[in-house]
Scaffold this motif. Structure first.
Motif, PDB file in Angstrom:
ATOM      1  N   SER A  12       0.907  -1.390  -0.104  1.00  0.00           N
ATOM      2  CA  SER A  12       0.002  -0.099   0.096  1.00  0.00           C
ATOM      3  C   SER A  12       0.848   1.274   0.041  1.00  0.00           C
ATOM      4  N   THR A  21      -3.605   9.885  -5.379  1.00  0.00           N
ATOM      5  CA  THR A  21      -4.676  10.086  -4.379  1.00  0.00           C
ATOM      6  C   THR A  21      -4.407  11.711  -3.828  1.00  0.00           C
ATOM      7  N   VAL A 162      -6.755  -4.150   1.084  1.00  0.00           N
ATOM      8  CA  VAL A 162      -5.542  -3.548   1.926  1.00  0.00           C
ATOM      9  C   VAL A 162      -4.656  -2.746   1.149  1.00  0.00           C
ATOM     10  N   MET A 165      -5.828   0.657   0.488  1.00  0.00           N
ATOM     11  CA  MET A 165      -6.530   1.593   1.160  1.00  0.00           C
ATOM     12  C   MET A 165      -6.092   3.077   1.241  1.00  0.00           C
ATOM     13  N   LEU A 166      -5.169   3.344   0.700  1.00  0.00           N
ATOM     14  CA  LEU A 166      -4.886   5.150   0.631  1.00  0.00           C
ATOM     15  C   LEU A 166      -5.917   5.577  -0.119  1.00  0.00           C
ATOM     16  N   GLU A 168      -8.927   4.201  -0.511  1.00  0.00           N
ATOM     17  CA  GLU A 168     -10.432   3.662  -0.029  1.00  0.00           C
ATOM     18  C   GLU A 168     -10.810   4.389   1.285  1.00  0.00           C
ATOM     19  N   LEU A 169      -9.724   4.981   1.949  1.00  0.00           N
ATOM     20  CA  LEU A 169      -9.960   5.748   3.317  1.00  0.00           C
ATOM     21  C   LEU A 169     -10.700   7.016   2.889  1.00  0.00           C
ATOM     22  N   PRO A 170     -10.114   7.732   2.117  1.00  0.00           N
ATOM     23  CA  PRO A 170     -10.885   8.901   1.750  1.00  0.00           C
ATOM     24  C   PRO A 170     -12.298   8.652   1.028  1.00  0.00           C
ATOM     25  N   ILE A 172     -14.289   6.363   1.941  1.00  0.00           N
ATOM     26  CA  ILE A 172     -15.357   6.013   3.226  1.00  0.00           C
ATOM     27  C   ILE A 172     -15.570   7.165   3.986  1.00  0.00           C
ATOM     28  N   GLY A 173     -14.717   8.267   3.852  1.00  0.00           N
ATOM     29  CA  GLY A 173     -14.950   9.484   4.293  1.00  0.00           C
ATOM     30  C   GLY A 173     -15.998  10.249   3.704  1.00  0.00           C
ATOM     31  N   THR A 181     -15.890  15.656   5.335  1.00  0.00           N
ATOM     32  CA  THR A 181     -14.800  15.327   4.462  1.00  0.00           C
ATOM     33  C   THR A 181     -14.573  16.727   3.465  1.00  0.00           C
TER      34      THR A 181
END
Length: 222
Positions: A12, A21, A162, A165-166, A168-170, A172-173, A181
């Motif tokens: 990742s 990103t 996994v 995830m860099l 995916e996390l934003p 999700i926000g 966000t």
């Protein structure tokens, strides 16, 4: 299993993913762009991951960044290229939409993202997400577990989730707390506008560390 998770976390730390990103967060409609990029990246990485795992046969195919590309991988890449070509194909009923020419010298993937097109982000994600040393080592670990075909496919998908995830996390926000966000992204844009040089320096340091770490992992995995 634990080592595969560690390798997924190391994978990742992809400088290109980090840069992409960051660029998308600073553009208009970052959520749509990142979703397009994520779908393209998952398409490439999952398809290649499944093909490679089923092609290993207990051999050391994944050795550093040099691996023997068998016909199955060539076929998978061909399928991906066709899907990308389909996405790029102009749609009927929208003849007026033309790509704006640009005189900027940045990389093509960055120019594509800057056009704020989810389709363009999909293409960039599909083309930039190619197997690296940590990814190949993780696939070798999954193959060594000798699970059923269905379980191996699920592990490949989980590994990729996994690894990405860099981005995916934003996302999700944006899905869970969109207002917060968006506010934080606006603050980040303002911060970059005021402290662009410092941000660029920090980003270069982070990218450099990630590259060094990936190099060390490649040596250990080899």
């Amino acid at each position: 299993m634990g080592r595969a998770l560690v390798l997924a976390l190391l994978a990742s730390l992809n400088p290109t993913l980090l840069a992409a990103t960051t660029v998308m967060l600073l553009l208009n409609n970052p959520g749509r762009l990142m979703l397009g990029y994520l779908l393209g990246a998952l398409m490439t990485s999952v398809i290649l991951g499944v093909v490679i795992v089923f092609s290993l046969d207990g051999t050391s195919v994944a050795n550093e960044t040099q691996s023997t590309v068998n016909p199955a991988v060539d076929i998978a890449l061909g399928v991906i290229a066709l899907i990308v070509a389909r996405v790029l194909a102009p749609r009927r009923g929208s003849p007026g939409r033309r790509e704006r020419a640009t005189d900027k010298p940045p990389p093509r993937w960055q120019t594509k993202l800057s056009q704020s097109s989810p389709r363009g982000a999909f293409v960039v994600g599909a083309l930039l997400t190619l197997p690296g040393a940590s990814y190949l080592a993780g696939l070798r670990q999954i193959d060594s577990l000798n699970y059923s075909d269905a379980a191996s496919v699920l592990l490949v998908v989980a590994f990729n989730l996994v690894m990405l995830m860099l981005i995916e996390l934003p996302l999700i926000g944006f899905a869970v707390a969109p207002d917060w966000t968006k506010l934080e992204v606006a603050r980040a844009k303002a911060f970059v506008a005021r402290h662009g040089r410092r941000v660029a320096t920090a980003a270069l340091v982070l990218v450099g560390c990630a590259l060094i770490l990936k190099g060390v992992v490649a040596l250990i995995a080899g």
